[in-house]
Write a protein that holds these residues in place. Structure first.
Motif, PDB file in Angstrom:
ATOM      1  N   ARG A   1     -13.365   6.722   0.992  1.00 28.20           N
ATOM      2  CA  ARG A   1     -12.834   7.487  -0.141  1.00 28.20           C
ATOM      3  C   ARG A   1     -11.394   7.950   0.089  1.00 28.20           C
ATOM      4  NH1 ARG A   1     -18.016  11.397   0.159  1.00 28.20           N
ATOM      5  NH2 ARG A   1     -17.318  11.217   2.310  1.00 28.20           N
ATOM      6  N   THR A   2     -10.854   7.685   1.261  1.00 30.43           N
ATOM      7  CA  THR A   2      -9.515   8.192   1.590  1.00 30.43           C
ATOM      8  C   THR A   2      -8.439   7.483   0.762  1.00 30.43           C
ATOM      9  OG1 THR A   2     -10.325   8.452   3.836  1.00 30.43           O
ATOM     10  CG2 THR A   2      -7.951   8.689   3.511  1.00 30.43           C
ATOM     11  N   SER A   3      -7.639   8.261   0.083  1.00 27.24           N
ATOM     12  CA  SER A   3      -6.519   7.670  -0.661  1.00 27.24           C
ATOM     13  C   SER A   3      -5.443   7.265   0.330  1.00 27.24           C
ATOM     14  CB  SER A   3      -5.955   8.679  -1.656  1.00 27.24           C
ATOM     15  OG  SER A   3      -5.346   9.754  -0.965  1.00 27.24           O
TER      16      SER A   3
ATOM     17  N   ASP B   1      -3.611  10.384   1.396  1.00 30.68           N
ATOM     18  CA  ASP B   1      -4.231  11.215   2.429  1.00 30.68           C
ATOM     19  C   ASP B   1      -4.241  10.509   3.784  1.00 30.68           C
ATOM     20  OD1 ASP B   1      -4.685  13.562   1.001  1.00 30.68           O
ATOM     21  OD2 ASP B   1      -6.487  12.763   0.068  1.00 30.68           O
TER      22      ASP B   1
ATOM     23  N   LYS C   1       4.455  13.217  -0.416  1.00 29.17           N
ATOM     24  CA  LYS C   1       3.910  14.528  -0.811  1.00 29.17           C
ATOM     25  C   LYS C   1       2.738  14.420  -1.755  1.00 29.17           C
ATOM     26  CE  LYS C   1       7.337  16.414   1.421  1.00 29.17           C
ATOM     27  NZ  LYS C   1       7.096  16.851   2.806  1.00 29.17           N
ATOM     28  N   LYS C   2       1.856  15.407  -1.648  1.00 27.14           N
ATOM     29  CA  LYS C   2       0.763  15.515  -2.625  1.00 27.14           C
ATOM     30  C   LYS C   2       1.139  16.582  -3.648  1.00 27.14           C
ATOM     31  CE  LYS C   2      -3.729  15.175  -1.619  1.00 27.14           C
ATOM     32  NZ  LYS C   2      -5.149  15.493  -1.286  1.00 27.14           N
ATOM     33  N   GLY C   3       1.371  16.144  -4.866  1.00 32.68           N
ATOM     34  CA  GLY C   3       1.746  17.099  -5.904  1.00 32.68           C
ATOM     35  C   GLY C   3       0.630  17.321  -6.890  1.00 32.68           C
ATOM     36  N   CYS C   4      -0.146  16.257  -7.181  1.00 30.19           N
ATOM     37  CA  CYS C   4      -1.188  16.424  -8.198  1.00 30.19           C
ATOM     38  C   CYS C   4      -2.464  15.659  -7.882  1.00 30.19           C
ATOM     39  CB  CYS C   4      -0.656  16.001  -9.566  1.00 30.19           C
ATOM     40  SG  CYS C   4      -0.443  14.214  -9.740  1.00 30.19           S
ATOM     41  N   ASP C   5      -2.360  14.617  -7.037  1.00 30.83           N
ATOM     42  CA  ASP C   5      -3.533  13.821  -6.651  1.00 30.83           C
ATOM     43  C   ASP C   5      -4.141  13.086  -7.847  1.00 30.83           C
ATOM     44  OD1 ASP C   5      -4.704  13.000  -4.360  1.00 30.83           O
ATOM     45  OD2 ASP C   5      -6.159  14.624  -4.196  1.00 30.83           O
ATOM     46  N   ARG C   6      -3.377  12.925  -8.908  1.00 27.62           N
ATOM     47  CA  ARG C   6      -3.895  12.285 -10.116  1.00 27.62           C
ATOM     48  C   ARG C   6      -2.920  11.275 -10.719  1.00 27.62           C
ATOM     49  NH1 ARG C   6      -8.491  15.332 -12.927  1.00 27.62           N
ATOM     50  NH2 ARG C   6      -9.360  15.934 -10.932  1.00 27.62           N
TER      51      ARG C   6
ATOM     52  N   GLN D   1       0.051  11.871 -11.741  1.00 26.44           N
ATOM     53  CA  GLN D   1       0.757  12.480 -12.872  1.00 26.44           C
ATOM     54  C   GLN D   1       2.135  13.026 -12.510  1.00 26.44           C
ATOM     55  OE1 GLN D   1      -2.164  15.430 -13.792  1.00 26.44           O
ATOM     56  NE2 GLN D   1      -3.490  14.022 -14.907  1.00 26.44           N
ATOM     57  N   CYS D   2       2.473  13.059 -11.211  1.00 23.37           N
ATOM     58  CA  CYS D   2       3.734  13.727 -10.860  1.00 23.37           C
ATOM     59  C   CYS D   2       4.696  12.853 -10.061  1.00 23.37           C
ATOM     60  CB  CYS D   2       3.469  15.033 -10.122  1.00 23.37           C
ATOM     61  SG  CYS D   2       3.047  14.846  -8.384  1.00 23.37           S
TER      62      CYS D   2
ATOM     63  N   ALA E   1       5.112  12.571  -6.855  1.00 23.36           N
ATOM     64  CA  ALA E   1       5.574  13.078  -5.557  1.00 23.36           C
ATOM     65  C   ALA E   1       5.113  12.185  -4.410  1.00 23.36           C
ATOM     66  CB  ALA E   1       5.081  14.507  -5.342  1.00 23.36           C
TER      67      ALA E   1
ATOM     68  N   ASN F   1       8.362  10.517 -12.144  1.00 26.29           N
ATOM     69  CA  ASN F   1       8.625  11.403 -11.010  1.00 26.29           C
ATOM     70  C   ASN F   1       9.137  12.749 -11.509  1.00 26.29           C
ATOM     71  OD1 ASN F   1       9.045   8.460  -9.892  1.00 26.29           O
ATOM     72  ND2 ASN F   1       8.561   9.763  -8.158  1.00 26.29           N
ATOM     73  N   ILE F   2       8.251  13.734 -11.446  1.00 22.07           N
ATOM     74  CA  ILE F   2       8.614  15.064 -11.954  1.00 22.07           C
ATOM     75  C   ILE F   2       9.375  15.851 -10.892  1.00 22.07           C
ATOM     76  CG2 ILE F   2       7.660  17.286 -12.706  1.00 22.07           C
ATOM     77  CD1 ILE F   2       5.323  15.707 -13.936  1.00 22.07           C
TER      78      ILE F   2
ATOM     79  N   GLU G   1       1.843  20.828   6.372  1.00 23.59           N
ATOM     80  CA  GLU G   1       2.324  19.637   7.073  1.00 23.59           C
ATOM     81  C   GLU G   1       2.601  19.855   8.553  1.00 23.59           C
ATOM     82  OE1 GLU G   1       5.624  18.506   4.583  1.00 23.59           O
ATOM     83  OE2 GLU G   1       4.305  17.884   2.951  1.00 23.59           O
TER      84      GLU G   1
ATOM     85  N   GLU H   1     -12.082  14.487   2.386  1.00 23.45           N
ATOM     86  CA  GLU H   1     -12.990  13.724   1.541  1.00 23.45           C
ATOM     87  C   GLU H   1     -14.404  14.317   1.593  1.00 23.45           C
ATOM     88  OE1 GLU H   1     -10.897  12.259   3.838  1.00 23.45           O
ATOM     89  OE2 GLU H   1      -9.428  11.649   2.330  1.00 23.45           O
TER      90      GLU H   1
ATOM     91  N   MET I   1       6.107  21.983  -7.540  1.00 24.49           N
ATOM     92  CA  MET I   1       5.603  20.657  -7.128  1.00 24.49           C
ATOM     93  C   MET I   1       4.650  20.742  -5.944  1.00 24.49           C
ATOM     94  SD  MET I   1       6.710  18.842  -9.440  1.00 24.49           S
ATOM     95  CE  MET I   1       6.010  17.319  -8.844  1.00 24.49           C
TER      96      MET I   1
ATOM     97  N   PRO J   1       1.591  22.382  -4.424  1.00 26.54           N
ATOM     98  CA  PRO J   1       0.528  23.326  -4.748  1.00 26.54           C
ATOM     99  C   PRO J   1       0.386  24.371  -3.630  1.00 26.54           C
ATOM    100  CG  PRO J   1      -0.224  21.036  -4.938  1.00 26.54           C
ATOM    101  CD  PRO J   1       1.106  21.011  -4.253  1.00 26.54           C
TER     102      PRO J   1
ATOM    103  N   ARG K   1      -4.038  20.522  -7.864  1.00 19.84           N
ATOM    104  CA  ARG K   1      -3.228  20.690  -9.080  1.00 19.84           C
ATOM    105  C   ARG K   1      -4.147  20.851 -10.283  1.00 19.84           C
ATOM    106  NH1 ARG K   1       1.662  22.119  -9.820  1.00 19.84           N
ATOM    107  NH2 ARG K   1       2.192  20.729  -8.103  1.00 19.84           N
TER     108      ARG K   1
ATOM    109  N   LEU L   1      -1.187  17.994 -15.122  1.00 15.54           N
ATOM    110  CA  LEU L   1       0.141  17.632 -15.615  1.00 15.54           C
ATOM    111  C   LEU L   1       0.104  16.538 -16.677  1.00 15.54           C
ATOM    112  CD1 LEU L   1       2.053  17.850 -12.229  1.00 15.54           C
ATOM    113  CD2 LEU L   1       2.325  19.388 -14.180  1.00 15.54           C
TER     114      LEU L   1
ATOM    115  N   VAL M   1      10.672  15.890 -18.063  1.00 20.06           N
ATOM    116  CA  VAL M   1      10.854  14.769 -17.132  1.00 20.06           C
ATOM    117  C   VAL M   1      12.259  14.190 -17.318  1.00 20.06           C
ATOM    118  CG1 VAL M   1       8.386  14.240 -17.083  1.00 20.06           C
ATOM    119  CG2 VAL M   1       9.863  13.080 -18.744  1.00 20.06           C
ATOM    120  N   HIS M   2      12.560  13.191 -16.513  1.00 18.25           N
ATOM    121  CA  HIS M   2      13.891  12.565 -16.591  1.00 18.25           C
ATOM    122  C   HIS M   2      14.301  12.244 -18.039  1.00 18.25           C
ATOM    123  CE1 HIS M   2      15.163  11.731 -12.400  1.00 18.25           C
ATOM    124  NE2 HIS M   2      13.875  11.640 -12.118  1.00 18.25           N
TER     125      HIS M   2
END
Lengths: 206, 768
Positions: free
Chosen positions: A74-76, A79, A91-96, A98-99, A101, A186-187, B27, B116, B189, B191, B271, B699, B706-707
């Motif tokens: 299940r590891t993305s 991750d 970076k993890k910004g939303c995990d979906r 949508q962002c 990052a 990219n937000i 991190e 997980e 950005m 969380p 998020r 989001l 956005v841009h």
């Protein structure tokens, strides 16, 4: 950085129920895109699956270095990079998805690494932000981001830079508006957009 | 004298950020680290009958499930000093009872070997609730408004001057309108993340926070351990915008979980949903504005009545009328603030809390009044220009707003604006112009800095403050370089560690004005010590030279009138066998009078050539009001067929004192203006009024700029030093850019379309 797509199909030795299953799914769902789906579904199957631990083994090239990991399936990819390899530049910004990052380059193409399971990346060449500079020599986009103050908090920055590498390589964006449109996945909540645009344009020109 | 301050230098921390090497709270390499995933309530009010964790706990890799039944007891945080930290929900310390106050409240933490497993295990937990009827919307008839007596920082949210009602009644031209703003979520950005580990009774926490010192204090308070046993580290923060100003439950849950299973634990809010429930928000505001003016446009009276929301577990006031008091010379004015308690998480400051939604409503009302009076909106602002603080008649420490109006109007081409709405149409596209005044207080508090000037000719200073993307690392280094006479490359500023001397939290745009003077004072002190050493040293070329006759440049001390005579810091310190000069400095604007003059004398001695050095390090609040002003001018294009608004250009002119680094300052203003585009055109959280649950939970639902939404920017500064606030001359830059911008956009949309949308955001459906 130019990435050659190494054919992972060489390593395929046998078919498997999982592969067949994926092919069947592709046939049912993909319709006219059948051939593409079949190709995408040809996953290498000589990997180890550890029944007891519930983990799979996956090998890929991260920034030109071959890595073999034993992972929870299940590891993305995100991750796996951050938590297993400690490549926390991604970076993890939303995990979906949508962002943006978590944008990295897989076989030269920009993707959201949070939407890709690491196990699907067998044999892939993955470039993360850590792999863009050559030693102390920054990638031209990194230099341009610095010069144009194309970031504030810095959290979306690796994703913006990887995305910009992909964008320039794609070669579709010719105007400011096209760059803006094609970077919109990219937000940047700090709002460094204008400076990111300037940085990309500068590198595009050179 | 000043050479490095004022230059648009690249960020000191830039290389770390563009290479991905800058470490954020989640991190850090911590051996044995495991993962905590929190579970939120799915009801809005009531209590938990039972949490069944048995299946989850049996899962391989699960290390523990922490609920109100087995979590450690916490202590109520004490102290009201904002710098000592503010827990956002004082009556809802996490996992202490079965009570549910809002949908999305943390009710359990699953801790597992991997993220997980923790996520999967979280899905296996069964919760049985006893649900009660909630108050989930500001319009709910059960919602009972009341008038709060204390706002942010202890100020009163209610204010009154003159005889408003009577003057309003008799005014020749009257305006009464109501404006609403929705709930906005900060969505930094990064969380909210906390990594915590214990070594015996000592706790180390990596936390994404805008107030490292405050988190340390709160953890000591809440966990009941001595402050010196808690270390909080936060060198990089992935955006905050206020959401990381107050402390949220995650900062406590990670150390609680780490204790619970005796392993280091990391908790990152997801998020989706969690960042929309447990990390603060800007509340809904309903703002009723009354204005009365004579036919020449002189405003005689005004009223600004706001209703905003808070929770049942704490009180936060979005005091939207706060800026109205100071914006214009209005002799009769009432500011009224109402609050409604809802079953939602507690709101918290969001970039310019109060000012941002308040200037939206009031500056749109000004635009409406200008139209009624048939006066140009910019002219109306000039007619009512406040030369002195309208609250108490005090002088402004520095106000150059008229220059901002001129710069902004010229940059946008204000003369091209037609007074008549929807007059400018080309094909299907309508063009419009709008403007508004920006304003934000200039805050300053107390900071301490430790600075080490090394024999090798470099210097390192440290203060427990933060860089949330604002440029603290860079600008503090610029101040150090100038004050020490060292190259920019030879100085380093460290922050984000509670073992450093106390600095301010990153809120209220105060970092520059607070930490800057302390950094400068420490650097001057170190330089002075080096000079003293040289003067007393017979082997020094500067032996017996007057201190005031000695300058330092590029790490070399020299006689001002005889440049050839001198030596470097390195020569001086190595000859004297001193590895370094180590100094501490504190600047505190709350000093008493006697202490102030001592500080003034010391400053004058350190900088004989600087006429301003004779001033003491204080803010003379008896004489001045400290406030920044500016103006936003906006040009929009509206597609008359689809109602899509495109901001074409934003021209902003800001009067925020001396600009220490134009590059980072411009980025602040642009970034804040982009936040304003979001507020005006696309952002807004939606809650289900029946269940009280958030609908726009990620989001994809909550749209941030956005841009593709970007306009052309033209950011200008007056760059007039304000030596009344500090000898550095700078006021804050972080928040003023978001004030006024939303109104300027809304006014431009009206000018383009003739449609006055008084309910944000101005989405296309409201224009067709």
């Amino acid at each position: 950085m130019e990435k050659k797509s190494e054919s992972s199909t060489d390593e395929i030795k046998t078919g498997s129920t999982r592969r067949e299953f994926l092919e069947q799914v592709s046939v049912i769902t993909a319709g006219t895109a059948l051939s593409v789906s079949l190709k995408a579904a040809k996953l290498p199957t000589n990997r180890k699956f550890y029944q007891e631990e519930g983990t799979v083994e996956v090998s890929f090239f991260i920034n030109d270095k071959k890595m073999t990991l034993e992972l929870d399936p299940r590891t993305s990819l995100l991750d796996a990079l951050r938590e297993k390899l400690h490549l926390t530049g991604t970076k993890k910004g939303c995990d979906r998805g949508q962002c943006g990052a978590c944008t990295v380059l897989v076989d030269g193409k920009r993707i959201n690494s949070c939407l890709k399971l690491a196990g699907m990346c067998e044999g892939a060449h993955i470039t993360t932000i850590e792999g863009l500079a050559k030693g102390d020599q920054l990638h031209p986009l990194q230099t341009a981001f610095l010069k144009h103050d194309a970031f504030q908090c810095g959290y979306c920055t690796p994703g913006q830079i990887c995305s910009a590498v992909g964008l320039i390589k794609e070669g579709h964006a010719k105007t400011d508006d096209e760059i803006r449109e094609l970077m919109s996945g990219n937000i940047c909540r700090c709002g460094a957009y204008q400076n990111i645009l300037e940085a990309i344009k500068e590198v595009q020109k050179s | 004298m000043s050479m490095i301050v004022g230059q648009p230098l690249d960020r000191k921390d830039g290389k770390l950020k563009v290479t991905g090497a800058a470490p954020y709270a989640g991190e850090f390499v911590v051996p044995g680290l495991v993962y905590g995933v929190t579970i939120q309530s799915t009801i809005t009010k009531g209590h938990i009958n039972n949490i069944d964790t048995t299946v989850a706990q049996k899962l391989k890799g699960v290390l523990g499930v922490m609920t109100y039944k087995n979590a450690m007891s916490l202590h109520q945080p004490t102290g009201s000093d904002p710098s000592s930290g503010k827990f956002a929900e004082k009556d809802l310390l996490p996992l202490q009872s079965e009570r549910i106050f809002y949908n999305g409240q943390h009710i359990a933490v699953v801790i597992a070997e991997t993220f997980e497993i923790a996520e999967y295990a979280a899905s296996l937990i069964k919760v049985d609730y006893n649900e009660e009827k909630s108050v989930s919307d500001i319009h709910d008839p059960e919602a009972k408004p009341y008038q709060p007596q204390q706002g942010l920082g202890g100020t009163s949210p209610q204010a009154k001057r003159g005889n408003t009602d009577e003057v309003l009644n008799n005014a020749a031209v009257k305006l009464e309108q109501t404006y609403t703003t929705p709930v906005y979520h900060h969505n930094p950005m990064e969380p909210h993340t906390t990594t915590a580990f214990w070594e015996d009774d000592e706790l180390t926490v990596y936390d994404s926070t805008q107030g490292v010192f405050g988190v340390q204090n709160l953890l000591s308070n809440v966990l009941g351990i001595p402050k010196n046993k808690v270390r909080v580290i936060s060198p990089f923060i992935g955006g905050g915008f206020g959401s990381k100003g107050f402390t949220w439950a995650n900062a406590f849950l990670a150390p609680m979980a780490a204790k619970f299973i005796n392993r280091p634990v990391k908790i990152t809010l997801a998020r989706s949903f969690q960042m929309f429930t447990c990390a603060g928000r800007r509340t809904t505001t309903i703002q009723k504005i009354n204005l009365g003016a004579d036919s020449n446009g002189k405003i005689s009276a005004g009223k600004h009545e706001t209703t905003s929301e808070t929770s049942f577990v704490d009180e936060f006031v979005e005091n939207a009328g706060v800026a109205t008091k100071i914006l214009y010379d209005i002799p009769n004015l009432d500011i009224v603030q109402n609050l409604v308690r809802l079953n939602r998480g507690t709101p918290c400051p969001t970039r310019a809390p109060g000012e941002a939604p308040g200037t939206y409503a009031f500056e749109v009302a000004m635009d409406e009044l200008a139209e009624k009076l048939n006066i140009d909106p910019l002219q109306l602002r000039l007619i009512n220009y406040a030369e002195k603080n309208p609250v108490d008649g005090k002088e402004f420490s520095g106000k150059n707003l008229k220059e901002c109006y001129e710069k902004g109007a010229a940059a946008i081409g204000w003369k091209d604006r037609s007074d008549k709405p929807s007059a400018n149409k080309q094909g299907r596209y309508l063009t419009g112009y709008g403007m508004a005044t920006a304003t934000y207080p200039a805050n300053r508090s107390k900071a301490s800095v430790r600075l080490k000037l090394y024999q090798e000719g470099n210097a390192v200073a440290a203060c427990c403050t933060q860089d949330i993307g604002t440029g603290t690392y860079t600008v503090m280094a610029q101040l150090m370089a100038d004050a020490l006479g060292l190259p920019f490359e030879k100085v380093e500023f460290k922050l984000g560690d509670s073992t450093f001397p106390q600095g301010p939290n990153s809120g209220g745009s105060q970092t520059m004005a607070t930490t800057g003077p302390a950094v400068r004072a420490a650097a001057l002190e170190a330089k002075s010590k080096a000079i003293q050493l040289a003067i007393a040293d017979k082997k020094s070329p500067l032996y017996n030279v007057e201190e005031s006759a000695i300058g330092v440049e590029n790490g070399r001390l020299y006689v001002i009138n005889n440049n050839a005579k001198g030596e470097t810091y390195t020569q001086l310190l190595s000859r004297n066998k001193m590895p370094l000069i180590d100094v501490n400095a504190t600047t505190d604007v709350t000093l008493k009078d006697g202490e102030k003059s001592a500080a003034a004398n010391a400053n004058a001695k350190k900088e004989p050539d600087n006429p301003f050095a004779k001033q003491d390090e204080k803010m003379d609040r008896e004489k001045y009001v400290f406030h920044s002003f500016g103006a936003h001018f906006v040009k929009v294009k509206v597609d008359s067929l689809t109602g899509m608004v495109k901001v074409e250009k934003i021209a902003s002119a800001m009067d925020i004192g001396k600009i220490l680094n134009e590059k980072t300052a411009k980025s602040q203003i642009m970034g804040a203006a982009i936040f304003g585009i979001g507020m005006a055109l696309m952002e807004g959280s939606v809650y289900d009024p029946n269940t009280g649950r958030i609908v726009t939970k990620d989001l994809a639902d909550y749209h941030v700029p956005v841009h593709a939404d970007m306009p052309e920017f033209d950011v200008q500064f007056t760059d007039k030093p304000d030596y009344n606030i500090s000898l550095v001359g700078a006021r804050g830059a972080g928040e003023i850019g978001i004030t006024g911008i939303t109104a300027a956009i809304a006014n431009a949309v009206y000018n383009a379309t003739g449609k006055r949308v008084r309910e944000l955001p101005i989405t296309p459906d409201k224009l067709i």
